[in-house]
Design an enzyme around this catalytic site. Structure first.
Site, PDB file in Angstrom:
ATOM      1  N   ASN A 104      33.106 -18.362  -3.593  1.00  0.00           N
ATOM      2  CA  ASN A 104      33.919 -18.057  -4.777  1.00  0.00           C
ATOM      3  C   ASN A 104      35.367 -17.928  -4.309  1.00  0.00           C
ATOM      4  O   ASN A 104      35.720 -16.993  -3.583  1.00  0.00           O
ATOM      5  CB  ASN A 104      33.457 -16.749  -5.442  1.00  0.00           C
ATOM      6  CG  ASN A 104      34.291 -16.395  -6.673  1.00  0.00           C
ATOM      7  OD1 ASN A 104      35.502 -16.555  -6.691  1.00  0.00           O
ATOM      8  ND2 ASN A 104      33.638 -15.881  -7.704  1.00  0.00           N
TER       9      ASN A 104
ATOM     10  N   GLU B 102      34.665 -20.287  -9.508  1.00  0.00           N
ATOM     11  CA  GLU B 102      35.911 -19.699 -10.026  1.00  0.00           C
ATOM     12  C   GLU B 102      37.143 -20.482  -9.507  1.00  0.00           C
ATOM     13  O   GLU B 102      38.091 -19.906  -8.991  1.00  0.00           O
ATOM     14  CB  GLU B 102      36.007 -18.213  -9.662  1.00  0.00           C
ATOM     15  CG  GLU B 102      36.810 -17.443 -10.674  1.00  0.00           C
ATOM     16  CD  GLU B 102      36.740 -15.933 -10.502  1.00  0.00           C
ATOM     17  OE1 GLU B 102      37.433 -15.224 -11.269  1.00  0.00           O
ATOM     18  OE2 GLU B 102      36.000 -15.440  -9.628  1.00  0.00           O
TER      19      GLU B 102
ATOM     20  N   TYR C 263      28.180 -20.290 -11.336  1.00  0.00           N
ATOM     21  CA  TYR C 263      29.023 -19.096 -11.404  1.00  0.00           C
ATOM     22  C   TYR C 263      28.520 -18.293 -12.599  1.00  0.00           C
ATOM     23  O   TYR C 263      28.895 -18.525 -13.743  1.00  0.00           O
ATOM     24  CB  TYR C 263      30.486 -19.500 -11.567  1.00  0.00           C
ATOM     25  CG  TYR C 263      31.443 -18.337 -11.744  1.00  0.00           C
ATOM     26  CD1 TYR C 263      31.261 -17.146 -11.049  1.00  0.00           C
ATOM     27  CD2 TYR C 263      32.539 -18.437 -12.604  1.00  0.00           C
ATOM     28  CE1 TYR C 263      32.134 -16.080 -11.214  1.00  0.00           C
ATOM     29  CE2 TYR C 263      33.429 -17.383 -12.766  1.00  0.00           C
ATOM     30  CZ  TYR C 263      33.224 -16.212 -12.082  1.00  0.00           C
ATOM     31  OH  TYR C 263      34.101 -15.162 -12.234  1.00  0.00           O
TER      32      TYR C 263
ATOM     33  N   ASP D 277      27.979 -17.635  -6.893  1.00  0.00           N
ATOM     34  CA  ASP D 277      28.272 -16.239  -7.220  1.00  0.00           C
ATOM     35  C   ASP D 277      27.369 -15.875  -8.385  1.00  0.00           C
ATOM     36  O   ASP D 277      27.654 -16.220  -9.538  1.00  0.00           O
ATOM     37  CB  ASP D 277      29.752 -16.095  -7.591  1.00  0.00           C
ATOM     38  CG  ASP D 277      30.121 -14.671  -7.990  1.00  0.00           C
ATOM     39  OD1 ASP D 277      29.218 -13.805  -8.040  1.00  0.00           O
ATOM     40  OD2 ASP D 277      31.307 -14.426  -8.276  1.00  0.00           O
TER      41      ASP D 277
ATOM     42  N   ASN E 254      26.665 -12.878  -9.370  1.00  0.00           N
ATOM     43  CA  ASN E 254      27.189 -11.674 -10.037  1.00  0.00           C
ATOM     44  C   ASN E 254      26.154 -10.561 -10.222  1.00  0.00           C
ATOM     45  O   ASN E 254      26.074  -9.934 -11.289  1.00  0.00           O
ATOM     46  CB  ASN E 254      27.806 -12.054 -11.385  1.00  0.00           C
ATOM     47  CG  ASN E 254      29.326 -12.011 -11.337  1.00  0.00           C
ATOM     48  OD1 ASN E 254      29.910 -11.124 -10.715  1.00  0.00           O
ATOM     49  ND2 ASN E 254      29.974 -12.965 -11.994  1.00  0.00           N
TER      50      ASN E 254
ATOM     51  N   ASP F 191      38.851 -12.842  -2.847  1.00  0.00           N
ATOM     52  CA  ASP F 191      38.239 -11.505  -2.730  1.00  0.00           C
ATOM     53  C   ASP F 191      36.753 -11.610  -2.348  1.00  0.00           C
ATOM     54  O   ASP F 191      36.076 -10.594  -2.211  1.00  0.00           O
ATOM     55  CB  ASP F 191      38.419 -10.692  -4.014  1.00  0.00           C
ATOM     56  CG  ASP F 191      38.005 -11.445  -5.264  1.00  0.00           C
ATOM     57  OD1 ASP F 191      37.536 -12.599  -5.155  1.00  0.00           O
ATOM     58  OD2 ASP F 191      38.177 -10.899  -6.377  1.00  0.00           O
TER      59      ASP F 191
END
Length: 425
Positions: free
Chosen positions: A174, A202, A275, A314, A316, A414
Site C-alpha cells: 500500500n 491506494e 484494497y 491491504d 484493512n 505509512d
C-alpha cells in the site's frame, strides 16, 4: 437634614449651661465624662482627637456623626436585604464559586505533589509493561530493540537477498499515493526488491502513470483507478509473467467504481489483489465493508473450483489481538471491530484458506506489523497494525516457501511491503 438642626440646638444649650456653671466642677466633670464616653464610642469606628479647648464643638460633632451613622446603618440594612434576596436567587452560582475555590485549592495540592504523582505514573507504566509481558509471554521492551523504527526509506538495500531458486517473488504494498511514494524512494526499493509480481494499493491516481517502469522490467501492467472520486483509492499490478485473463470488477458498483480490485489468472493459480474498504472512523461504512468481504468470499470460492487462489493486498483488518500493538483499546476502531474480524475469519475458514504469515510466524507480534500511523508517531514507538496479507488456498500452501513483512522499508508510505515466495512446483 434632621441631624444638623438637632446638633445646633444641643450646641446652644451646652454653651448656655457652661456659662451658668463655669465655676461648678461637677457640671464640667459630667460633660467631660459624656464627652469621653462619646469619644470612646467613635474611636471604635473612626478615631477622633478630643481637644480640651473645644469640648463643646467635639461633643456636637460626635452627636452629629452618631446621627449620620444611624442613617448609614439604615441604608446598609436595606442594601443587605437586597443582597440577601439576590444571594438566595443565585444560590447555585455561589455554590459553583465555592466548588471552583475548592477545585483551585485542589490544584494547589496537586501542584505541590507533582513529583510524587509523576513517580507513581512511572511505576504504573512499569507494572503495565510487566503485565503485558506476562500476557503475551514476551518481553516487549527487549523485542522492540530487534526491529527497525526508521522513518525514511533505506539507502542501502544489502539486507534484501536473492529469492530462493525456483520461486516467484510476489510483493504487495500500500503506497498511500504513488506520486508521493516515488519522491520518497519507492522506485529505488522496487529496483532492489525486484519482485516478479508487484501489487499496489491506494495509488490515488486518476489516470495510469506512464513510464513508471520500462517494458523490460514489467511488460504486463494493469491499472484500476477510482472513477468515483479523484485522488482516491486505486490499485495496480505489475507482472513479468503474462496473465491469461484480467478482471477489474467484483460485482459491487459502489466499490467497482473506486478501483479496489484486480484479478489475474495465471497458469497454476489466480491472483486477486484488493484494497478492502475501510469502515471509517465512525464505522459508517461497516455494513458496506462486510458486504465487500461476503462478495469477495463468494468470488474466491468460485475461482477455487478451477484452480487455487492467492488473495493479497491491504485487507484493512487485524485478525487477532497479536496483530496490533494495542488491542484492548481498539475493539470499536475500524480494522479491529469484532464484526470485521469475524468477516475475515469466514474468508479464512471457507475451504480452509491459510493466512501465510501467521502460519510461518505464529507468535510474531511487532515483526508482523505492516502499518504505522502518522498521527501518533506509531513508527518510532513501534505501535503498528498488521493490515496486509497473503492468503492462499489450502492446496497451494505447500508451495509457499516464506511469507514475511519487509520491516526495514518504511518511509515511502505509512505501510511497509509484504513478501511471499511461491515455488514453481
Amino acid at each position: 437634614m434632621t441631624a444638623p438642626r438637632s446638633s445646633a440646638r444641643l450646641l446652644n444649650k451646652a454653651a448656655q449651661n457652661l456659662t451658668e456653671t463655669s465655676n461648678s466642677k461637677p457640671a464640667s466633670s459630667t460633660i467631660l465624662k459624656k464627652n469621653t464616653k462619646a469619644t470612646e464610642k467613635v474611636k471604635s469606628d473612626k478615631p477622633i482627637k478630643v481637644s480640651k479647648t473645644s469640648k463643646i464643638q467635639d461633643l456636637a460633632k460626635v452627636q452629629t456623626e452618631e446621627a449620620h451613622e444611624d442613617q448609614k446603618s439604615l441604608k446598609k440594612n436595606k442594601e443587605a436585604g437586597i443582597k440577601r434576596t439576590r444571594s438566595e436567587s443565585k444560590g447555585e452560582s455561589n455554590n459553583d464559586e465555592i466548588e471552583k475555590d475548592t477545585e483551585s485549592s485542589g490544584e494547589i495540592v496537586k501542584a505541590e505533589s507533582k513529583e510524587t504523582t509523576k513517580s507513581k505514573v512511572e511505576s504504573s507504566k512499569k507494572v503495565k509493561m510487566s503485565e503485558l509481558s506476562q500476557k503475551d509471554a514476551e518481553n516487549v521492551g527487549i523485542e522492540k530493540k530487534n526491529y527497525p523504527n526508521n522513518k525514511v526509506m533505506p539507502t542501502d538495500y544489502s539486507f534484501i537477498k536473492e529469492k530462493p531458486e525456483g520461486c516467484l517473488k510476489i510483493v504487495s504494498y500500500n503506497v498511500n499515493s504513488l506520486s508521493a511514494a516515488i519522491k520518497k524512494g519507492f522506485k529505488e526499493y522496487v529496483k532492489a526488491e525486484n519482485p516478479d509480481i508487484l501489487c499496489l494499493q491506494e495509488t490515488k491516481l486518476n489516470t495510469p502513470m506512464a513510464f513508471l517502469f520500462t517494458n523490460d522490467e514489467y511488460p504486463y501492467i494493469t491499472w484500476n483507478s477510482s472513477t468515483a472520486k479523484k485522488g482516491y483509492s486505486g490499485t495496480a499490478v505489475f507482472s513479468k509473467i503474462k496473465p491469461l485473463k484480467v478482471s477489474k470488477k467484483l460485482g459491487i458498483p459502489e466499490f467497482d467504481n473506486e478501483g479496489r480490485f484486480i484479478s489475474l489468472e495465471f497458469e497454476t493459480f489466480y491472483l486477486v489483489a484488493a484494497y478492502v474498504p475501510n469502515s471509517g472512523m465512525k464505522l459508517d461504512r461497516l455494513d458496506s465493508r462486510r458486504e465487500f468481504d461476503a462478495k469477495m468470499n463468494e468470488y474466491l470460492t468460485s475461482l477455487e473450483k478451477d484452480k487455487p487462489v492467492i488473495y493479497t493486498g491491504d485487507l484493512n483488518v487485524s485478525h487477532n489481538e497479536i496483530d496490533l500493538a494495542r488491542p484492548d483499546t481498539n475493539h470499536k476502531t475500524a480494522g479491529f471491530t469484532d464484526s470485521e474480524r469475524k468477516s475475515f475469519s469466514q474468508i479464512l475458514e471457507t475451504n480452509n484458506r491459510v493466512d501465510t504469515f501467521r502460519a510461518f510466524y505464529p507468535d510474531e507480534r511487532i515483526g508482523g506489523y505492516s502499518f504505522y500511523g502518522y498521527r501518533f508517531n506509531g513508527r518510532e514507538k513501534l505501535t503498528g497494525w498488521r493490515l496486509d496479507y497473503f492468503v492462499v488456498s489450502s492446496s497451494l500452501f505447500s508451495r509457499v516457501k516464506d511469507s514475511f513483512i519487509r520491516n526495514e522499508c518504511y518511509g515511502a508510505s505509512d505501510h511497509v511491503p509484504i513478501v511471499m515466495y511461491l515455488s514453481n512446483e
